[in-house]
Design a protein around this motif. Structure first.
Motif, PDB file in Angstrom:
ATOM      1  N   GLY A  27      27.784  40.834  39.090  1.00  0.00           N
ATOM      2  CA  GLY A  27      27.315  39.583  39.667  1.00  0.00           C
ATOM      3  C   GLY A  27      28.224  39.041  40.739  1.00  0.00           C
ATOM      4  O   GLY A  27      28.115  37.881  41.130  1.00  0.00           O
ATOM      5  N   VAL A  28      29.163  39.888  41.226  1.00  0.00           N
ATOM      6  CA  VAL A  28      30.111  39.471  42.260  1.00  0.00           C
ATOM      7  C   VAL A  28      30.133  40.489  43.386  1.00  0.00           C
ATOM      8  O   VAL A  28      29.724  41.630  43.225  1.00  0.00           O
ATOM      9  N   GLN A  29      30.672  40.062  44.506  1.00  0.00           N
ATOM     10  CA  GLN A  29      30.866  40.957  45.642  1.00  0.00           C
ATOM     11  C   GLN A  29      32.110  41.794  45.382  1.00  0.00           C
ATOM     12  O   GLN A  29      33.206  41.270  45.298  1.00  0.00           O
ATOM     13  N   ALA A  30      31.926  43.076  45.179  1.00  0.00           N
ATOM     14  CA  ALA A  30      33.082  43.968  45.017  1.00  0.00           C
ATOM     15  C   ALA A  30      33.799  44.059  46.361  1.00  0.00           C
ATOM     16  O   ALA A  30      33.157  44.084  47.405  1.00  0.00           O
ATOM     17  N   GLY A  31      35.111  44.088  46.328  1.00  0.00           N
ATOM     18  CA  GLY A  31      35.846  44.120  47.578  1.00  0.00           C
ATOM     19  C   GLY A  31      37.112  44.929  47.498  1.00  0.00           C
ATOM     20  O   GLY A  31      37.515  45.403  46.439  1.00  0.00           O
ATOM     21  N   ILE A  32      37.747  45.075  48.651  1.00  0.00           N
ATOM     22  CA  ILE A  32      38.978  45.854  48.735  1.00  0.00           C
ATOM     23  C   ILE A  32      40.088  45.196  47.918  1.00  0.00           C
ATOM     24  O   ILE A  32      40.814  45.876  47.193  1.00  0.00           O
ATOM     25  N   ALA A  33      40.235  43.875  48.013  1.00  0.00           N
ATOM     26  CA  ALA A  33      41.286  43.195  47.243  1.00  0.00           C
ATOM     27  C   ALA A  33      41.084  43.435  45.758  1.00  0.00           C
ATOM     28  O   ALA A  33      42.037  43.691  45.015  1.00  0.00           O
ATOM     29  N   GLN A  34      39.853  43.364  45.283  1.00  0.00           N
ATOM     30  CA  GLN A  34      39.566  43.597  43.873  1.00  0.00           C
ATOM     31  C   GLN A  34      39.947  45.028  43.490  1.00  0.00           C
ATOM     32  O   GLN A  34      40.533  45.255  42.426  1.00  0.00           O
ATOM     33  N   GLN A  35      39.647  45.994  44.319  1.00  0.00           N
ATOM     34  CA  GLN A  35      40.003  47.381  44.044  1.00  0.00           C
ATOM     35  C   GLN A  35      41.521  47.551  43.971  1.00  0.00           C
ATOM     36  O   GLN A  35      42.019  48.287  43.121  1.00  0.00           O
ATOM     37  N   ILE A  36      42.239  46.853  44.829  1.00  0.00           N
ATOM     38  CA  ILE A  36      43.709  46.936  44.816  1.00  0.00           C
ATOM     39  C   ILE A  36      44.252  46.368  43.505  1.00  0.00           C
ATOM     40  O   ILE A  36      45.128  46.937  42.885  1.00  0.00           O
ATOM     41  N   VAL A  37      43.708  45.214  43.080  1.00  0.00           N
ATOM     42  CA  VAL A  37      44.166  44.602  41.821  1.00  0.00           C
ATOM     43  C   VAL A  37      43.891  45.530  40.651  1.00  0.00           C
ATOM     44  O   VAL A  37      44.733  45.736  39.784  1.00  0.00           O
ATOM     45  N   PHE A  38      42.689  46.109  40.603  1.00  0.00           N
ATOM     46  CA  PHE A  38      42.353  47.034  39.517  1.00  0.00           C
ATOM     47  C   PHE A  38      43.268  48.239  39.537  1.00  0.00           C
ATOM     48  O   PHE A  38      43.682  48.772  38.546  1.00  0.00           O
TER      49      PHE A  38
END
Length: 114
Positions: free
Chosen positions: A103-114
């Motif tokens: 339900g959210v916009q997946a993004g580069i910052a999120q991928q980095i955090v993961f």
């Protein structure tokens, strides 16, 4: 730098690519944090896409935020925090990093955090 790729629905063979210099957050923002408010009923229609319609919706929500608020936090239909108006949202609960999985916009910052 920051860039945004835009491809019009009616002209999928055209694209624009504006490039802007990176602007880091102000030091007091990093030191003191920010104030946010939840925005019920404002989740994205299509969280998988950054659409022009969403950009207009977001601008209207930002304009209506109470004074002193840094951003609004979008909520799911059941009241869970999904994301910020232009950011991912994370919380640490009992030592565990938590964020919305859908339900959210997946993004580069999120991928980095993961």
């Amino acid at each position: 730098m920051r860039f945004r790729i835009t491809i019009p629905n009616d002209q999928p063979d055209w694209l624009t690519l504006p490039i802007e210099p990176f602007k880091p957050p102000a030091p007091e923002t990093v030191t003191n944090g920010v104030r946010c408010v939840t925005v019920p009923g404002s989740s994205r229609v299509n969280p998988a896409a950054k659409t022009t319609g969403w950009m207009h919706d977001r601008a209207a929500v930002e304009k209506a935020l109470p004074a002193g608020m840094y951003t609004g936090l979008l909520l799911s239909e059941t009241g869970e925090i999904l994301e910020g108006l232009s950011s991912n949202f994370y919380a640490i609960l009992n030592g565990e990093l938590r964020t919305a999985g859908e339900g959210v916009q997946a993004g580069i910052a999120q991928q980095i955090v993961f």
